[in-house]
Design a protein around this motif. Structure first.
Motif, PDB file in Angstrom:
ATOM      1  N   THR A 160       8.203  -4.245  -4.295  1.00 24.12           N
ATOM      2  CA  THR A 160       9.595  -3.878  -4.705  1.00 24.12           C
ATOM      3  C   THR A 160       9.685  -2.353  -4.191  1.00 24.12           C
ATOM      4  OG1 THR A 160       9.224  -5.457  -6.466  1.00 24.12           O
ATOM      5  CG2 THR A 160      11.117  -4.127  -6.760  1.00 24.12           C
ATOM      6  N   GLY A 181      -3.421  -0.387  -6.641  1.00 21.80           N
ATOM      7  CA  GLY A 181      -3.339  -1.939  -6.875  1.00 21.80           C
ATOM      8  C   GLY A 181      -2.516  -2.711  -6.033  1.00 21.80           C
ATOM      9  N   ASN A 182      -1.198  -2.345  -5.892  1.00 22.50           N
ATOM     10  CA  ASN A 182      -0.330  -3.322  -5.198  1.00 22.50           C
ATOM     11  C   ASN A 182      -1.073  -3.326  -3.613  1.00 22.50           C
ATOM     12  OD1 ASN A 182       2.275  -1.003  -6.370  1.00 22.50           O
ATOM     13  ND2 ASN A 182       1.724  -3.110  -6.896  1.00 22.50           N
ATOM     14  N   GLY A 227      -0.372 -11.441  -6.171  1.00 23.17           N
ATOM     15  CA  GLY A 227      -1.275 -11.255  -7.396  1.00 23.17           C
ATOM     16  C   GLY A 227      -1.418 -12.205  -8.431  1.00 23.17           C
ATOM     17  N   MET A 248      -4.061  -1.497 -13.397  1.00 23.00           N
ATOM     18  CA  MET A 248      -3.356  -0.430 -12.853  1.00 23.00           C
ATOM     19  C   MET A 248      -1.931  -0.758 -12.873  1.00 23.00           C
ATOM     20  SD  MET A 248      -3.867   1.766  -9.255  1.00 23.00           S
ATOM     21  CE  MET A 248      -5.442   2.651  -9.612  1.00 23.00           C
ATOM     22  N   ASP A 264      -0.597 -11.657 -11.545  1.00 20.03           N
ATOM     23  CA  ASP A 264       0.424 -11.457 -12.351  1.00 20.03           C
ATOM     24  C   ASP A 264       1.350 -12.331 -11.873  1.00 20.03           C
ATOM     25  OD1 ASP A 264       0.117  -9.675 -10.357  1.00 20.03           O
ATOM     26  OD2 ASP A 264       1.775  -8.550 -11.308  1.00 20.03           O
ATOM     27  N   HIS A 277      -6.650  -8.214 -10.179  1.00 20.35           N
ATOM     28  CA  HIS A 277      -6.041  -7.092 -10.216  1.00 20.35           C
ATOM     29  C   HIS A 277      -7.083  -5.663  -9.970  1.00 20.35           C
ATOM     30  CE1 HIS A 277      -2.729  -8.361 -12.923  1.00 20.35           C
ATOM     31  NE2 HIS A 277      -2.190  -8.424 -11.661  1.00 20.35           N
ATOM     32  N   LEU A 278      -6.567  -4.713  -9.466  1.00 17.97           N
ATOM     33  CA  LEU A 278      -7.350  -3.413  -9.392  1.00 17.97           C
ATOM     34  C   LEU A 278      -7.034  -2.704 -10.678  1.00 17.97           C
ATOM     35  CD1 LEU A 278      -8.894  -1.718  -7.693  1.00 17.97           C
ATOM     36  CD2 LEU A 278      -6.754  -0.208  -7.233  1.00 17.97           C
TER      37      LEU A 278
END
Ligand code: AMP
Ligand code: ZN
Length: 479
Positions: free
Chosen positions: A33, A41-42, A230, A271, A232, A263-264
């Motif tokens: 986004t 993390g992204n 991810g 994160m 999430d 995730h990181l």
């Protein structure tokens, strides 16, 4: 072709991978986004896509891959209005920053990067189909998906919708985990200056979930073999994608394999921008000298891909140092091989050659590791065993030219996955030399050796280098 297995979130199990067409494995990944810099993390999620791409190719598949760019959502509207910019003006620098980050991390470009704002037509078309199939209702000018109408709702995320009060709606693009509600497909504009499109559905803009379903259709005219994102995003985003795509095209396969990357973390916590516990790639690269940026970016890439994608990874500076050491172990071995080869008057780059027995076996084991749900830890362990063997053969001087070339070819294949090595002898660059002189001068001043400090300053001056004190410390530039 060897058997490839992926952990499919839909079944919760590792499954044999059989794409619809092995000559064109189709992969769709949820992308950024674009309202700010991506955090690392992204970038771990995007590097996972790169690892998947490189592995599929090494395993013999042709790939056709897509990552969307979300250039319209609540946050983008909020920030563009605040800055009095159009959506395009506001998102352009963030799209550019995303492209730069991808380049810095040596992520291979994908075949398609569709943007939400350029796919409005296909989103409208999808809503039309959903309307025809009875999934849509209207409230205050906005259109919602009635999840109780879709029989399979919850099958991907295993969310239970019994007890859900039908007709409760969410308007925002993001909402709380496990809170099951009808979601918005088409949003009626609510605030002054809000960007909207005039379409056959009326004035408005698409909901976030709709974009991925519509783009997959737009790009492939069908579903895809693999969809990534991810963890999430599993619920509600991917659950809603399934409801939309299968609701609009009943009887067709939407996604065969769902792959979710973990995730990181920082100090044990995810994160995230909202928690403020994040680093961007730029934050990390700013901490090093200009001449070290390339090798630092390689360490970051290595760190983010070297843990299995389905395990959480805690980010720390010491881990980054470990990654740097690992990359150096590979690179030192390559440098030694190149030096040995020079004795045979052979210059890199070496043309792609066949691997011999021992080397072929190592490579086969590496491929087996990747075929097992991208087992990168095993891939690296195999690679390091090979490095040990190569180094000891170099120590004893037992190898002929052919063995050296095969070793290099083996490492070149390893790097087709890792993407952090180079196969040409590197001269120490001019920038590195200057960095070094600047450091030596600082050191001399610290030790009150002013004669030496002055001598280095003169040397730098004669090279046309100006030293500047900045808020980030001493920097140099060319006159
Ligand atoms: P966004 O730009 O927020 O839409 O996120 C882009 C991608 O980054 C999505 O696939 C997210 O699941 C993923 N993501 C967000 N935070 C993290 C994190 N801390 N570690 C790994 N991936 C993440
Ligand atoms: Zn998505």
């Amino acid at each position: 072709m060897r058997e490839v297995r992926f952990h499919n979130s839909l079944s919760g199990k590792k499954e044999t991978f059989t794409p619809s067409d092995p000559n064109k494995v189709t992969v769709y990944s949820c992308g950024p986004t674009v309202y700010n810099f991506a955090h690392i993390g992204n970038l771990r999620a995007f590097l996972f896509v790169d690892l998947l791409r490189r592995s599929l190719k090494a395993l013999g598949y042709r790939v056709d891959m897509t990552m969307n760019i979300t250039d319209i959502d609540d946050k983008i509207i909020r920030d563009s209005i605040a800055q009095k910019l159009t959506i395009q003006e506001f998102t352009a620098p963030w799209i550019k920053a995303f492209q730069e980050d991808i380049h810095t991390l040596n992520i291979e470009p994908l075949e398609h990067y569709p943007r939400a704002t350029e796919s409005i037509e296909s989103m409208v078309e999808m809503i039309r189909r959903l309307q025809d199939n009875g999934f849509v209702y209207e409230k205050d000018g906005s259109l919602y998906y009635s999840i109780s109408k879709f029989k399979g709702y919850g099958k991907l995320s295993k969310i239970d919708i019994t007890g859900m009060k039908s007709g409760t709606r969410y308007d925002t693009d993001e909402y709380e985990k496990d809170d099951v509600r009808d979601f918005v497909l088409w949003k009626y504009p609510k605030q002054e200056g809000e960007h909207s499109w005039d379409t056959s559905l009326g004035k408005g803009r698409p909901g976030w979930h709709l974009e991925c379903s519509a783009m997959i259709r737009d790009v492939y005219h069908s579903g895809v073999d693999i969809h990534t994102g991810g963890v999430d995003l599993l619920f509600p985003h991917h659950e809603n994608e399934v409801a939309q795509s299968e609701g609009a095209y009943p009887g067709e396969s939407f996604v065969k394999y769902w792959l979710h990357s973990e995730h990181l973390l920082v100090d044990g916590e995810k994160m995230s921008k909202s928690k403020g516990n994040f680093f961007t790639l730029r934050d990390l690269l700013e901490k090093v000298k200009p001449s070290e940026i390339v090798s630092h970016a390689k360490s970051i890439r290595y760190l983010l891909i070297s843990s299995h994608y389905r395990t959480k990874l805690n980010f720390s500076i010491s881990r980054l140092e470990e990654a740097k050491t690992s990359v150096a172990r590979f690179q030192n071995c390559i440098d030694r091989l190149l030096e040995e080869l020079e004795k045979f008057q052979v210059k890199a780059p070496i043309q792609s050659i066949d691997l011999g027995g021992e080397f072929q076996n190592w490579w086969e084991e590496c491929l087996d590791s990747l075929a097992d749900d991208l087992n990168i830890s095993k891939f690296l362990a195999n690679s390091f065993d090979a490095i040990k063997r190569i180094n000891s053969a170099l120590d004893s001087g037992e190898w002929k030219k052919e063995n050296l070339q095969q070793s290099l070819e083996f490492l070149r294949r390893i790097d087709s996955i890792l993407g952090v090595l180079h196969f040409q002898k590197e001269e120490i660059s001019a920038d590195e030399h200057i960095d070094d002189l600047v450091l030596q001068r600082q050191e001399a001043r610290k030790n009150k050796d002013f004669a030496k400090a002055d001598q280095i300053r003169d040397q730098l001056q004669s090279m046309g280098i100006v030293l500047e004190d900045t808020k980030d410390g001493l920097r140099w530039r060319r006159k």
